[in-house]
Design a protein around this motif. Structure first.
Motif, PDB file in Angstrom:
ATOM      1  N   GLY A  44       0.651  -1.191   0.023  1.00 50.11           N
ATOM      2  CA  GLY A  44       0.046  -0.056   0.088  1.00 50.11           C
ATOM      3  C   GLY A  44       0.845   1.188   0.054  1.00 50.11           C
ATOM      4  O   GLY A  44       0.087   2.410   0.488  1.00 50.11           O
ATOM      5  N   ASP A  45       2.162   1.293  -0.568  1.00 53.88           N
ATOM      6  CA  ASP A  45       2.885   2.202  -0.399  1.00 53.88           C
ATOM      7  C   ASP A  45       2.568   3.270  -1.564  1.00 53.88           C
ATOM      8  O   ASP A  45       2.822   4.382  -1.668  1.00 53.88           O
ATOM      9  N   ALA A  46       1.954   2.768  -2.514  1.00 54.37           N
ATOM     10  CA  ALA A  46       1.544   3.667  -3.824  1.00 54.37           C
ATOM     11  C   ALA A  46       0.250   3.029  -4.187  1.00 54.37           C
ATOM     12  O   ALA A  46       0.128   1.921  -4.527  1.00 54.37           O
ATOM     13  N   PRO A  68      -0.806   6.082   2.108  1.00 61.06           N
ATOM     14  CA  PRO A  68       0.130   5.700   1.033  1.00 61.06           C
ATOM     15  C   PRO A  68       1.142   6.653   0.971  1.00 61.06           C
ATOM     16  O   PRO A  68       1.094   8.093   1.539  1.00 61.06           O
ATOM     17  N   TYR A  69       2.454   6.312   0.337  1.00 63.20           N
ATOM     18  CA  TYR A  69       3.296   7.653   0.016  1.00 63.20           C
ATOM     19  C   TYR A  69       2.912   8.283  -1.235  1.00 63.20           C
ATOM     20  O   TYR A  69       3.255   9.603  -1.104  1.00 63.20           O
ATOM     21  N   SER A  70       2.142   7.774  -2.013  1.00 62.84           N
ATOM     22  CA  SER A  70       1.912   8.436  -3.235  1.00 62.84           C
ATOM     23  C   SER A  70       0.369   7.762  -3.448  1.00 62.84           C
ATOM     24  O   SER A  70      -0.117   6.737  -3.325  1.00 62.84           O
ATOM     25  N   PHE A  71      -0.399   8.914  -4.208  1.00 66.21           N
ATOM     26  CA  PHE A  71      -1.961   8.648  -4.595  1.00 66.21           C
ATOM     27  C   PHE A  71      -2.235   9.101  -6.054  1.00 66.21           C
ATOM     28  O   PHE A  71      -1.845  10.434  -6.285  1.00 66.21           O
ATOM     29  N   THR A  72      -2.450   8.304  -7.063  1.00 63.37           N
ATOM     30  CA  THR A  72      -2.605   8.602  -8.304  1.00 63.37           C
ATOM     31  C   THR A  72      -3.868   8.524  -8.656  1.00 63.37           C
ATOM     32  O   THR A  72      -4.654   7.503  -8.172  1.00 63.37           O
ATOM     33  N   PHE A  80       6.255   5.495  -6.557  1.00 67.40           N
ATOM     34  CA  PHE A  80       5.126   4.999  -7.176  1.00 67.40           C
ATOM     35  C   PHE A  80       5.124   3.636  -7.482  1.00 67.40           C
ATOM     36  O   PHE A  80       4.106   3.150  -8.447  1.00 67.40           O
ATOM     37  N   ALA A  81       5.893   2.644  -7.586  1.00 66.89           N
ATOM     38  CA  ALA A  81       5.890   1.572  -7.415  1.00 66.89           C
ATOM     39  C   ALA A  81       5.772   0.868  -9.064  1.00 66.89           C
ATOM     40  O   ALA A  81       4.864   0.187  -9.335  1.00 66.89           O
ATOM     41  N   GLU A  82       6.573   1.640  -9.851  1.00 72.98           N
ATOM     42  CA  GLU A  82       6.644   1.367 -11.370  1.00 72.98           C
ATOM     43  C   GLU A  82       8.110   0.874 -11.621  1.00 72.98           C
ATOM     44  O   GLU A  82       8.946   1.364 -11.298  1.00 72.98           O
ATOM     45  N   LEU A  83       8.122  -0.367 -11.952  1.00 69.66           N
ATOM     46  CA  LEU A  83       9.366  -1.156 -12.420  1.00 69.66           C
ATOM     47  C   LEU A  83       9.592  -0.539 -13.756  1.00 69.66           C
ATOM     48  O   LEU A  83      10.941  -0.554 -14.018  1.00 69.66           O
ATOM     49  N   SER A  84       8.984  -0.381 -14.577  1.00 71.69           N
ATOM     50  CA  SER A  84       9.246   0.461 -15.937  1.00 71.69           C
ATOM     51  C   SER A  84       8.300   1.718 -16.187  1.00 71.69           C
ATOM     52  O   SER A  84       7.214   1.831 -16.024  1.00 71.69           O
ATOM     53  N   LEU A  85       9.017   2.418 -16.974  1.00 68.40           N
ATOM     54  CA  LEU A  85       8.283   3.811 -17.247  1.00 68.40           C
ATOM     55  C   LEU A  85       7.434   3.462 -18.697  1.00 68.40           C
ATOM     56  O   LEU A  85       6.594   4.264 -19.018  1.00 68.40           O
ATOM     57  N   THR A  86       7.866   2.556 -19.447  1.00 66.25           N
ATOM     58  CA  THR A  86       7.093   2.347 -20.566  1.00 66.25           C
ATOM     59  C   THR A  86       6.192   1.076 -20.731  1.00 66.25           C
ATOM     60  O   THR A  86       5.548   0.820 -21.546  1.00 66.25           O
ATOM     61  N   HIS A  87       6.107   0.430 -19.397  1.00 66.20           N
ATOM     62  CA  HIS A  87       5.096  -0.565 -19.389  1.00 66.20           C
ATOM     63  C   HIS A  87       4.310  -0.407 -18.182  1.00 66.20           C
ATOM     64  O   HIS A  87       4.835  -0.167 -17.032  1.00 66.20           O
ATOM     65  N   ARG A  88       2.844  -0.668 -18.358  1.00 67.05           N
ATOM     66  CA  ARG A  88       1.962  -0.258 -17.313  1.00 67.05           C
ATOM     67  C   ARG A  88       1.447  -1.787 -17.023  1.00 67.05           C
ATOM     68  O   ARG A  88       1.134  -2.505 -17.721  1.00 67.05           O
ATOM     69  N   ALA A  89       1.159  -1.759 -15.550  1.00 68.26           N
ATOM     70  CA  ALA A  89       0.351  -2.952 -15.122  1.00 68.26           C
ATOM     71  C   ALA A  89      -1.009  -2.756 -15.491  1.00 68.26           C
ATOM     72  O   ALA A  89      -1.429  -2.015 -15.741  1.00 68.26           O
ATOM     73  N   GLU A  90      -1.412  -4.091 -15.680  1.00 68.35           N
ATOM     74  CA  GLU A  90      -2.792  -4.225 -16.292  1.00 68.35           C
ATOM     75  C   GLU A  90      -3.947  -3.510 -15.065  1.00 68.35           C
ATOM     76  O   GLU A  90      -3.866  -3.728 -14.061  1.00 68.35           O
ATOM     77  N   THR A  91      -4.591  -2.649 -15.948  1.00 69.69           N
ATOM     78  CA  THR A  91      -5.632  -1.815 -14.952  1.00 69.69           C
ATOM     79  C   THR A  91      -7.027  -2.275 -15.146  1.00 69.69           C
ATOM     80  O   THR A  91      -7.076  -3.319 -15.933  1.00 69.69           O
TER      81      THR A  91
END
Length: 666
Positions: free
Chosen positions: A256-258, A318-322, A423-434
């Motif tokens: 729950g950090d991001a 969380p640390y960030s909220f998008t 923001f818990a993003e491993l990749s800037l070009t790939h997005r986890a399934e939403t």
């Protein structure tokens, strides 16, 4: 000419559409519903009148050159609509888009014509209601055949030109001041409640909300950790709902950090107003933290949804909220999550570019790819500003208002400007399934709310099963390793496969960088890391030898918690052959879900509640859920977990029945 109150209401029936187009609307239709069960929201008449005056001033500025005329040119169809909307606002009539035309050019479907008309254009088509079994409320039509209109066509030289124009109206038009007065009565009156009621009818169809409450009660009886809450208005009608199950609460403690509040339903034609709180687990996959029903889009409704969900999660921030873009949502986030970094979803921003820049994309087919590359690949603020500016100059887009607004708000959505939070993003070009992909795969036509929730529960079950399978999966190192680096071998044993593959990518990229020590000291050393590429890159890395911590000005580690190529290049130069402990973030490791891990910041005094019955109960439920999660992976693990839990329960019963003397202070 004097108008009666009813005539005033008729004349401004759809004036909100005009205000939205000018971009300076004072109050969204959803922001004036009931703030609680008894009062209107905090928009005073004085503040709304002030905002209304500002709106009229903005309209004056847009139409300072007078009336529209044949041959008048605009840079885009949006600019044409903005002008005509402001013109309509000054004269006191509403507008809508009556017609549009698309053509295939250069292999793409592009918009080439739009016709804006008065709200009273055309005539109401009578429908045969005698055969209907349902009684429908009769609604008077405001249309009377008014011919006023403006049509723009995309011509050569990339301009939109007025080709058809009628300025005369067949009806009286009300003054702008009278429009504002009438609208103030509407904002805190009955029409807002009726609007919400219409939304509820669209959500629940011919049934009422009882089916939803039946679902809540059934889930609560099946799952001790399931919790829900609802909000109603002054009519005791459902306004918002939030629900969270035990698995979501447990997942939130680890990941729950991001958090991303996913409201992509608004972009899909047949979707109901169903939103989800989501995050990313240690495998880089989507994990669900809770769900919400968003019938009201006012600031107070969003604030209630966020606060209710946060309470269910133990008041741990969380640390960030998008979130997606929206004024009321932004205000609610600032109220409920004041200590969180609020980010706008860049994927949604880029997606909206396709609509906002459709005519521009036709002229420059490669523009979207350029914008994505600029946003995702520039790792410093100066690099982004330079790249963005070069794109605008190359295509002559310096005056484009949409791109200008994106640049002005870049600190809220561009990664190069968001290096101060995680923001818990491993990749800037790939997005986890939403959740949006789930929507598109399951709802090509409009379905019922309970059908949606049932399918979503099944979808979440598959997500958890997929996570459990990945937790148990193992791969021979020789299938994964690509170098002889000890750093890579250590990373393979620590990280999950998704996190390791990102680390591996950064490690291989570090071999293409050149590191030089520019400052030395007993405790700290500074390095310059460069790569001769197009464009060339240069970064500064500081390595604290005593504390074994490294910092890079690209701030990649702060953003994703994976060491960047620049730091790894320094480690190779400095003969650091093992990843220092401070540089390993547990949430990406294979042991992410072991031990008492609680991410985020707590808003409550944990010591005060540590010995309460509720705290002990929640702690035991958490442990039991961990046991259940691992115990359902296979038949053997289920059998073993069952035996252990039954044995533990018998021991607890003995201890409890032994009495206070042997049990001790409870």
């Amino acid at each position: 000419m004097e108008f009666s109150s009813s005539e005033d209401n008729e004349l401004v029936e759809d004036f909100i559409d005009v205000e939205d187009d000018t971009g300076t609307t004072d109050v969204d239709p959803g922001t004036a519903v009931m703030a609680s069960q008894t009062h209107c929201v905090d928009h005073s008449e004085e503040s709304m009148l002030t905002a209304g005056n500002e709106l009229l001033v903005a309209a004056d500025e847009l139409v300072k050159n007078g009336e529209p005329f044949l041959g008048m040119e605009f840079d885009s169809d949006a600019a044409a609509r903005e002008f005509y909307s402001a013109y309509a606002l000054r004269l006191g009539f509403g507008i809508r888009v009556a017609r549009s035309r698309r053509e295939r050019r250069k292999g793409m479907e592009v918009l080439v014509m739009k016709r804006f008309v008065c709200m009273k254009e055309g005539h109401h088509k009578k429908k045969d209601v005698e055969s209907s079994d349902k009684k429908r409320r009769k609604r008077l039509s405001i249309r009377d055949g008014c011919p006023a209109m403006m049509e723009v066509v995309w011509k050569r030289l990339e301009k939109w030109v007025v080709t058809k124009l009628v300025l005369e109206h067949t009806h009286a038009i009300v003054s702008p001041d009278k429009v504002r007065e009438v609208q103030l009565r509407r904002l805190c009156g009955k029409e807002q409640a009726d609007q919400l009621q219409e939304v509820r009818r669209n959500v629940f169809g011919d049934t009422d909300a009882c089916g939803l409450f039946t679902y809540f009660m059934r889930k609560q009886s099946e799952n001790y950790g399931f919790s829900y809450n609802t909000q109603v208005d002054s009519r005791n009608c459902l306004r918002s709902a939030v629900w969270v199950d035990a698995r979501s609460k447990m997942a939130y403690k680890y990941f729950g950090d991001a958090v991303y509040f996913d409201t992509t339903y608004s972009q899909i034609e047949n979707m109901l107003p169903f939103a989800a709180f989501t995050g990313v687990n240690h495998h880089g996959d989507t994990v669900v933290f809770g769900c919400a029903l968003v019938l009201d889009k006012s600031e107070s409704a969003y604030a209630w949804i966020f606060d209710t969900w946060l309470t269910a999660m133990g008041k741990r921030l969380p640390y960030s909220f998008t979130t997606d873009e929206g004024k009321t949502m932004t205000e609610a986030v600032a109220k409920v999550f004041p200590q969180c970094f609020h980010r706008l979803c860049r994927w949604r921003v880029l997606s909206r570019c396709k609509k906002k820049l459709s005519d521009v994309y036709m002229r420059f087919p490669g523009l979207h790819a350029e914008l994505k590359r600029c946003v995702n690949e520039c790792d410093t603020m100066p690099a982004f500003d330079m790249f963005w500016g070069s794109i605008l100059d190359r295509h002559g887009l310096r005056e484009n208002t949409w791109l200008g607004s994106l640049f002005e708000t870049r600190h809220r959505w561009v990664p190069a400007y968001l290096t101060s939070s995680f923001f818990a993003e491993l990749s800037l070009t790939h997005r986890a399934e939403t959740v949006s992909r789930f929507y598109r795969n399951n709802f090509t036509t409009r379905g019922s709310l309970l059908s949606l929730i049932t399918r979503f529960d099944e979808h979440v079950d598959r997500l958890y099963m997929n996570e459990a399978q990945k937790d148990l999966a193992s791969f021979p190192p020789e299938q994964l390793l690509k170098t002889n680096s000890v750093l890579e071998k250590q990373a393979e044993t620590i990280y999950t496969r998704a996190a390791f593959e990102m680390f591996q990518t950064e490690l291989i990229e570090s071999l293409h960088h050149y590191s030089v020590k520019v400052q030395d000291g007993p405790y700290e050393a500074k390095y310059c890391v460069e790569r001769h590429s197009d464009p060339p890159t240069r970064h500064t890395v500081v390595y604290n030898i005593a504390e074994k911590k490294a910092w890079c000005d690209c701030c990649r580690f702060a953003f994703s918690a994976i060491l960047c190529r620049h730091v790894l290049g320094v480690f190779i130069l400095a003969d650091v052959d093992m990843i220092p402990e401070p540089c390993i973030t547990k949430r990406w490791t294979k042991k992410a879900k072991t031990g008492p891990v609680f991410v985020g910041r707590s808003l409550e005094d944990e010591n005060h509640h540590a010995n309460s019955v509720t705290s002990r109960f929640n702690d035991l439920v958490h442990d039991a859920m961990k046991c259940a999660e691992q115990g359902t992976v296979s038949a053997d693990s289920f059998k073993f977990a069952k035996e252990v839990l039954q044995k533990a329960f018998r021991e607890i019963e003995k201890l409890t029945n032994a009495g206070p003397k042997q049990v001790g202070n409870r």
